[in-house]
Enzyme design. Sequence first.
Site, PDB file in Angstrom:
ATOM      1  N   SER A  98      18.750  14.771  70.159  1.00 33.59           N
ATOM      2  CA  SER A  98      19.606  15.854  70.646  1.00 33.59           C
ATOM      3  C   SER A  98      18.704  16.945  71.213  1.00 33.59           C
ATOM      4  O   SER A  98      17.984  17.605  70.461  1.00 33.59           O
ATOM      5  CB  SER A  98      20.482  16.410  69.520  1.00 33.59           C
ATOM      6  OG  SER A  98      21.401  15.438  69.076  1.00 33.59           O
ATOM      7  N   LYS A 172      27.146  15.977  73.348  1.00 34.45           N
ATOM      8  CA  LYS A 172      26.659  16.120  71.971  1.00 34.45           C
ATOM      9  C   LYS A 172      26.787  17.568  71.507  1.00 34.45           C
ATOM     10  O   LYS A 172      27.143  17.828  70.344  1.00 34.45           O
ATOM     11  CB  LYS A 172      25.204  15.662  71.864  1.00 34.45           C
ATOM     12  CG  LYS A 172      24.605  15.779  70.454  1.00 34.45           C
ATOM     13  CD  LYS A 172      25.386  14.963  69.427  1.00 34.45           C
ATOM     14  CE  LYS A 172      24.883  15.149  67.995  1.00 34.45           C
ATOM     15  NZ  LYS A 172      23.563  14.577  67.732  1.00 34.45           N
ATOM     16  N   LYS A 240      19.717  23.993  64.419  1.00 33.74           N
ATOM     17  CA  LYS A 240      19.086  23.781  65.731  1.00 33.74           C
ATOM     18  C   LYS A 240      20.138  23.480  66.784  1.00 33.74           C
ATOM     19  O   LYS A 240      20.105  24.019  67.903  1.00 33.74           O
ATOM     20  CB  LYS A 240      18.072  22.640  65.623  1.00 33.74           C
ATOM     21  CG  LYS A 240      17.370  22.264  66.911  1.00 33.74           C
ATOM     22  CD  LYS A 240      18.023  21.082  67.620  1.00 33.74           C
ATOM     23  CE  LYS A 240      17.972  19.802  66.808  1.00 33.74           C
ATOM     24  NZ  LYS A 240      18.573  18.650  67.558  1.00 33.74           N
TER      25      LYS A 240
END
Length: 303
Positions: A98, A172, A240
Amino acid sequence: MTSNYPHIAFLGIGLMGAPMTRNLLDAGFPMILWNRTTSKCEPFSSEATIAKSPAAAVANADMVITMLESSDVVEQVLVAQGAIEALKPGALVIDMSSVQPSVARRHASLAVEQGAGYVDAPVSGGTVGASEARLSIMAGGTEADVDRARPVFEVLGKCTRIGPVGSGQLAKLANQAIVGITIGAVSEALLLAARGGADPAAVRKALMGGFAGSRILELHGQRMIDRDFAPGAPARIQLKDMRMILDEARAEGLTLPLAQQTHNEYLSLVANGHSDVDHSGLLLELEHLNGALLGSLGRGPKE
């Protein structure tokens, strides 16, 4: 070994990478593995080659899969450690980490300069989905490159092509916004119900049958009730991802209040020493804020 199978270099044998590697090996793909901590590759040493560097791993690979922790780590492995420069012409890079959409686009450009293809293909489903080969794979890239990757994706889960390079990462981010915000909502709902005297397990069961039912309520709601916060997806990774969501929003001139608040809650959770709990452990921050534990409530109406 069937010679028609592409040789795969897999970079990143961690919580997600290990079960994905297991499934690819079981499907018959010849593989060469690299991980910063070499010992994590050892369980596969009798079935795959272990490389000493990312560049050595990819040199003869038809496909290169990266499953790494962050944009910075992917940048370090693909660029600073020379993996992209070592690609053979015609190879295909499949970044299943990601990362920021802008990072995916830049890495795609670097791959094209080497005569290679590129697909950004982040996943959802966690370690359970990885183990059971039912990851949701969100792919960004040309139709031809995504089609080349489909035999690999079919071993790992279900792939949806979202659009051009970077689109998979945007999908995502959308996924992680829903996941993070919903974990927060489930935490608050269960604590609220328990505080008023309801049994949180019974509340979760009842809610599963209505509009509030979700995969998050089903799995992470149960984790909260069981206080099982062993990491499938660590809180630091969710933080994150929430940070990337906000960065992307700012770049597009958007204000996302729920994502901002959820980011702040994960930031506090990590700051309070819970970086490696599962992201469902956001409940711990809510309990800290309220001075109450979910498991100690729900025994009758408070006085």
